[in-house]
Design an enzyme around this catalytic site. Structure first.
Site, PDB file in Angstrom:
ATOM      1  N   CYS A  86       0.830  -1.169  -0.380  1.00 15.48           N
ATOM      2  CA  CYS A  86       0.082  -0.118  -0.048  1.00 15.48           C
ATOM      3  C   CYS A  86       0.938   1.179  -0.061  1.00 15.48           C
ATOM      4  CB  CYS A  86      -1.073  -0.170   1.296  1.00 15.48           C
ATOM      5  SG  CYS A  86      -1.792   1.608   1.502  1.00 15.48           S
ATOM      6  N   CYS A  90      -0.575   4.239   2.291  1.00 13.94           N
ATOM      7  CA  CYS A  90       0.091   3.954   3.659  1.00 13.94           C
ATOM      8  C   CYS A  90       1.425   4.295   3.895  1.00 13.94           C
ATOM      9  CB  CYS A  90      -0.448   2.425   4.324  1.00 13.94           C
ATOM     10  SG  CYS A  90      -2.011   2.004   3.404  1.00 13.94           S
ATOM     11  N   ASP A  91       2.268   3.780   3.198  1.00 18.44           N
ATOM     12  CA  ASP A  91       3.679   3.439   3.604  1.00 18.44           C
ATOM     13  C   ASP A  91       4.642   4.355   2.589  1.00 18.44           C
ATOM     14  OD1 ASP A  91       2.873   1.564   5.492  1.00 18.44           O
ATOM     15  OD2 ASP A  91       3.005  -0.121   4.103  1.00 18.44           O
TER      16      ASP A  91
END
Ligand code: NAP
Length: 352
Positions: free
Chosen positions: A142, A145-146
């Protein structure tokens, strides 16, 4: 519709498994039909849209809309009409009996007349060496997200579809370089996404190449990746068959998987709900209407990525969610057993 017949207080009319766009759309329709749906939010509440950035192809938002915003709006809309939400996954589904019984991860059991499966799909993993150890330590599925953990880093994105292009483009906000690693020499992604990625100066492509190992540790994170390549494509199978392929270790600081998704249907595996070879719920298994959300079990309906290996769009999932709720409503009506919204309150869970 006679909604009062056959009702008992501890049985839901409809439980919706999943709170992504399909589940939310089903919840809006079911709630507006006074069915008082309960939505089970699983490990990724809001589903995959919460992991994407801007959605540009959802009808009605000419400037695009953030995935999280779309989902939050959808949840508010469903709640406005009386849908309830609870955090739990289904561990066991007894759908060969009536009412259906669902054992939940929180230890409770739910009983429901109709069930809408909208549990979506989860990111597929490549199967590279060390991926179990390094997932979350420089390896991710992701980018939204990261990605921010990778300022000025050199990154790999694995895959050749729209997700890979989207992840690569997003990662250029932080990274020094992004290399898309694709097992063939032709991308699967849509033309507009391909153009954007190929025109971006920080994105490179490693064609006919696959990832076989990620090197590093949980302390150091990812430090390099082992790639194999072959001019005819699909090098990994040739590598495994010990044919002649190029093997190269490249220094990288992070790896992002974007090779598609697998349907979340574990809880249906040993039930009469028919799944296809890849685990997707089969709708209309006995023929039936040209487009339906009916499964092999009467009263169980499915919508969105969990039953759709082909389109997998937010807008199609939303459409199918509404279809599932309409189908469930019609089915409940035909069995004459839904509970009226003004009857006594239905407890969310029993047995806890
Ligand atoms: P996808 O279209 O199925 O693409 C998966 C990619 O990963 C393919 O290029 C595939 O290679 C590659 N792949 C699969 N298994 C692999 C493996 N084991 N090792 C290496 N490579 C592997 O999946 P997606 O990109 O997640 O897209 C899914 C759906 O969502 C599509 O319908 C897409 O249009 C949609 N989507 C749309 C947007 C957007 O419009 N902005 C964004 C994201 C997703 P091959 O090509 O060789 O099969």
């Amino acid at each position: 519709m006679n909604k009062g017949t056959g009702a008992t207080a501890d049985v839901r009319n409809v439980v919706i498994v999943g709170s992504g766009v399909a589940g939310l759309s089903a919840a809006v329709y079911a709630a507006r039909a006074d069915l008082e749906p309960l939505v089970l939010e699983g490990p990724e509440p809001g589903g995959q849209l919460t992991l994407t950035t801007d959605i540009e192809n959802y009808l009605g938002f000419p400037e695009g809309i953030g995935g999280m915003e779309l989902i939050q709006n959808g949840k508010e809309q469903a709640e406005r009409f009386g849908a309830e939400f609870t955090h739990a996954t289904v561990e066991n589904a007894a759908v060969e009996q009536r009412p259906f019984e669902l054992d939940l991860s929180n230890g409770s059991t739910l009983r429901t007349r109709a069930l809408i499966v909208a549990s979506g799909a989860s990111a597929r993993w490549v199967g590279a060496e060390n991926e179990d150890e390094l997932m979350g330590y420089g390896l991710s599925t992701c980018a939204t997200c990261d990605g921010a953990f990778h300022r000025d880093d050199d990154l790999l994105v694995i895959g050749g579809g729209d997700s890979a292009m989207e992840e690569a483009l997003f990662l250029t906000k932080f990274a020094d370089s992004v290399t898309v690693v694709h097992r063939r020499d032709e991308l699967r992604a849509s033309e507009i996404m391909v153009d954007r990625a190929q025109e971006h100066e920080d994105i490179a492509f490693a064609w006919n190449t696959e990832l076989v190992a990620i090197n590093g540790s949980q302390e150091e994170g990812v430090i390099s990746a082992t790639l194999v390549s072959h001019p005819d494509g699909y090098p990994q199978e040739k590598y495994e068959a010990e044919e002649d392929v190029d093997v190269e270790a490249v220094d990288v600081d992070g790896v992002f998987y974007a090779i598609g998704h697998e349907p979340n249907t574990d809880f249906l595996e040993n039930t009469p709900v028919v799944l296809d070879r890849d685990g997707y719920v089969q709708t209309a298994p006995a023929g039936g209407a040209w487009a339906t959300t009916e499964t092999a079990v009467e009263g169980v309906f499915a919508a969105g990525d969990v039953m759709d290996p082909d389109y997998q769009q937010a807008v199609t999932a939303a459409g199918m969610g509404s279809m599932a709720a309409l189908d469930a409503e019609e089915w409940l009506e035909s069995t004459d057993s839904a509970v009226a919204s003004n009857s006594e309150p239905i407890p969310t869970e029993v047995g806890d």
